[in-house]
Motif scaffolding. Structure first.
Motif, PDB file in Angstrom:
ATOM      1  N   THR A 119      36.464 -15.870  63.518  1.00 25.95           N
ATOM      2  CA  THR A 119      35.871 -14.544  63.762  1.00 25.95           C
ATOM      3  C   THR A 119      36.860 -13.460  63.371  1.00 25.95           C
ATOM      4  O   THR A 119      38.065 -13.586  63.605  1.00 25.95           O
ATOM      5  N   GLU A 120      36.367 -12.402  62.795  1.00 30.12           N
ATOM      6  CA  GLU A 120      37.197 -11.274  62.385  1.00 30.12           C
ATOM      7  C   GLU A 120      36.528  -9.974  62.811  1.00 30.12           C
ATOM      8  O   GLU A 120      35.307  -9.829  62.710  1.00 30.12           O
ATOM      9  N   ARG A 121      37.352  -9.046  63.305  1.00 29.59           N
ATOM     10  CA  ARG A 121      36.848  -7.726  63.677  1.00 29.59           C
ATOM     11  C   ARG A 121      37.133  -6.756  62.546  1.00 29.59           C
ATOM     12  O   ARG A 121      38.238  -6.701  62.014  1.00 29.59           O
ATOM     13  N   ALA A 122      36.153  -5.963  62.236  1.00 26.34           N
ATOM     14  CA  ALA A 122      36.333  -4.953  61.178  1.00 26.34           C
ATOM     15  C   ALA A 122      37.290  -3.869  61.656  1.00 26.34           C
ATOM     16  O   ALA A 122      37.442  -3.629  62.857  1.00 26.34           O
ATOM     17  N   ASP A 123      37.972  -3.236  60.717  1.00 23.09           N
ATOM     18  CA  ASP A 123      38.884  -2.150  61.070  1.00 23.09           C
ATOM     19  C   ASP A 123      38.127  -1.034  61.780  1.00 23.09           C
ATOM     20  O   ASP A 123      36.982  -0.732  61.454  1.00 23.09           O
ATOM     21  N   THR A 124      38.824  -0.414  62.764  1.00 28.22           N
ATOM     22  CA  THR A 124      38.207   0.675  63.524  1.00 28.22           C
ATOM     23  C   THR A 124      37.873   1.851  62.612  1.00 28.22           C
ATOM     24  O   THR A 124      38.673   2.234  61.751  1.00 28.22           O
ATOM     25  N   ASP A 125      36.701   2.411  62.783  1.00 33.41           N
ATOM     26  CA  ASP A 125      36.278   3.571  62.008  1.00 33.41           C
ATOM     27  C   ASP A 125      37.009   4.800  62.560  1.00 33.41           C
ATOM     28  O   ASP A 125      36.661   5.330  63.620  1.00 33.41           O
ATOM     29  N   LYS A 126      38.028   5.260  61.842  1.00 38.10           N
ATOM     30  CA  LYS A 126      38.849   6.361  62.322  1.00 38.10           C
ATOM     31  C   LYS A 126      38.063   7.658  62.489  1.00 38.10           C
ATOM     32  O   LYS A 126      38.278   8.411  63.441  1.00 38.10           O
ATOM     33  N   ASP A 127      37.148   7.900  61.564  1.00 38.40           N
ATOM     34  CA  ASP A 127      36.351   9.120  61.663  1.00 38.40           C
ATOM     35  C   ASP A 127      35.500   9.117  62.931  1.00 38.40           C
ATOM     36  O   ASP A 127      35.340  10.152  63.595  1.00 38.40           O
ATOM     37  N   ALA A 128      34.954   7.947  63.271  1.00 33.80           N
ATOM     38  CA  ALA A 128      34.144   7.850  64.485  1.00 33.80           C
ATOM     39  C   ALA A 128      34.992   8.072  65.725  1.00 33.80           C
ATOM     40  O   ALA A 128      34.572   8.729  66.683  1.00 33.80           O
ATOM     41  N   VAL A 129      36.203   7.511  65.714  1.00 37.78           N
ATOM     42  CA  VAL A 129      37.109   7.694  66.853  1.00 37.78           C
ATOM     43  C   VAL A 129      37.495   9.157  66.993  1.00 37.78           C
ATOM     44  O   VAL A 129      37.498   9.719  68.097  1.00 37.78           O
ATOM     45  N   LEU A 130      37.818   9.807  65.878  1.00 36.13           N
ATOM     46  CA  LEU A 130      38.184  11.226  65.911  1.00 36.13           C
ATOM     47  C   LEU A 130      37.033  12.069  66.464  1.00 36.13           C
ATOM     48  O   LEU A 130      37.253  12.989  67.258  1.00 36.13           O
ATOM     49  N   GLU A 131      35.825  11.747  66.056  1.00 40.46           N
ATOM     50  CA  GLU A 131      34.658  12.483  66.534  1.00 40.46           C
ATOM     51  C   GLU A 131      34.489  12.317  68.041  1.00 40.46           C
ATOM     52  O   GLU A 131      34.237  13.296  68.760  1.00 40.46           O
ATOM     53  N   ALA A 132      34.641  11.077  68.512  1.00 39.74           N
ATOM     54  CA  ALA A 132      34.471  10.803  69.942  1.00 39.74           C
ATOM     55  C   ALA A 132      35.564  11.475  70.765  1.00 39.74           C
ATOM     56  O   ALA A 132      35.297  12.092  71.804  1.00 39.74           O
TER      57      ALA A 132
END
Length: 292
Positions: A119-132
């Motif tokens: 199993t592999e996790r995709a890299d965190t969406d930085k733009d989504a984190v910044l928005e949140a």
């Protein structure tokens, strides 16, 4: 509207499956000192948070705490190691054929074999984190600012009350000062009469001495400047933050005028009034240490 340097604000929210919790608190400080704590995986958001703090706060020691949970937003990919799975199947069939055992190989059995799936996790969406982070921290900052404004209103009311007291006392000094000259002249006349008698009194000399005394104890300039400083103080309070440093300077100027007034006057009533003015000004000085 002035604002206090002390305050607290907190908020929590979920945006695009990213859960963010933010809180900030501040205490008095001469300059802006922002301490921001973020998860290591979200340090890329620190600059945005710091800029938001700078835009909203001019001075104070500010501690910011932000937690970010992206576990619900992460996309999980399952990969099958096909060559390894084929090898497991081939080995199983060899065992079945050679030893004549039943072939019970199933997909579920195969997937339980070591290292067949990963199993592999995709890299965190930085733009989504910044928005949140920006959204939730903005809410916390709004609460923080509202609390500082409420505290600022209380400080403003208290300071205005004390300024009114000082202004009243300035009026007492202004009305009492001419009386001291009159009393000095009367005492001087009485002493000269006692020593020289009525015939030896030099009225011109008495007037000259009284004029010199009046000039020495004149506090007109000081009281005029004091009233000017008080008016300027009120204008600054009405103008809003950030004015803390300017008010601190103005208090120093007011203190200088009050001290000069006290040094010029030997009258006990004026001296007591000066002491009372200094006491009220000191209370104001303590209060403005809390103003942004």
């Amino acid at each position: 509207m002035i604002k206090s340097m002390t305050g607290y604000g907190g908020a929590k929210g979920e945006i695009r499956s990213i859960i963010v919790s933010a809180e900030l608190r501040s205490v008095n400080n001469r300059h802006l000192d922002a301490n921001i704590r973020l998860p290591k995986s979200c340090l890329f958001a620190e600059e945005a948070v710091r800029n938001a703090v700078k835009d909203a706060i001019s001075r104070g020691k500010v501690d910011v705490f932000i937690s970010v949970d992206t576990s619900h937003a992460d996309e999980v990919t399952i990969a099958v190691n096909e060559p390894l799975a084929a090898a497991y199947v081939k080995a199983a069939h060899q065992v079945f054929d050679k030893f004549g055992v039943t072939d019970d190989m199933t997909a579920a059995t195969l997937l339980r074999m070591p290292e067949v799936i990963s199993t592999e996790r995709a890299d965190t969406d930085k733009d989504a984190v910044l928005e949140a982070v920006a959204s939730v921290f903005g809410e916390a900052l709004a609460q923080f600012d509202a609390m500082r404004s409420r505290e600022g209103d209380k400080l403003c009311a208290d300071i205005l009350d004390k300024l009114g007291n000082i202004e009243t006392m300035v009026g007492l000094v202004e009305s009492r000062s001419p009386e001291t000259v009159k009393e000095y002249r009367e005492k001087l006349t009485a002493r000269m009469t006692e020593v020289l008698g009525e015939a030896g009194i030099d009225e011109a000399r008495i007037l000259q001495e009284a004029a010199v005394y009046a000039d020495r104890i004149a506090v007109d300039e000081e009281t005029v400047r004091l009233r000017s400083h008080i008016a300027q103080f009120r204008l600054m309070l009405e103008g809003g933050s950030p004015v803390g440093r300017k008010l601190d300077f103005l208090v120093q100027e007011m203190n200088r005028e009050i001290n000069t007034t006290g040094s010029k006057c030997s009258d006990s009533e004026i001296a007591n009034t000066v002491i009372a003015m200094k006491a009220e000004l000191e209370k104001i000085r303590e209060q403005i240490q809390n103003i942004e």
